[in-house]
Design an enzyme around this catalytic site. Sequence first.
Site: not given
Length: 202
Positions: A62, A78-80, A115
Amino acid sequence: MSTASPRRIVLASGSPRRAELARSEGWDFVVIPPPEAAEAGAASRGPAEPLEDFVTRLARAKAEAVLGLGASGIVLACDTLSEVEGLPLGKPVDRDDARRMLRALSGRRHRVVSGVCLWPITGARPTGEPLTGHAESQLFMPPLTEAFIAAYLDTGLWEGKAGACGFQDGHVPLELVAGSPSNVVGLPLELVRELLERLSSG
């Protein structure tokens, strides 16, 4: 305690919840979501890839997708994702998928892993190496009745939320067992502050 950013934050996310958390920190930031095509290109998880590595890789993808969009500052991506008993729970595609997720969470403990990637840029060019990391929180959802699940699905609050529910909404009973509440919302502030401090001192 918030940590001021040494430069403007380029928030690589269209999530209003992440923007709210950024505002709560008092950051100077601009929102530039990554192109969906670029994000989707990294979204295939290998069969043996740990969830921590997967979300960190997605966060970096991203951030990298935003590098060429003309902004300057520190890209924050951010990736959740949620996981219950090894089963990953992303955003539900429809009502039936949301019901499946809620049933899977009902009466069980699950974890939420984010992350994070911070990448300094000037215009379209990176000016340093990206910093990455991950954070984990654990939650417990008491058993849900089918009537409760149906009523909750009617609210539409499950749409666009990993695991079909939002910790911050208060409409589904979720107990934080360990970890950061901001991570559950979608942006682990403690980790971001740590990475910002490393950039400032680096």
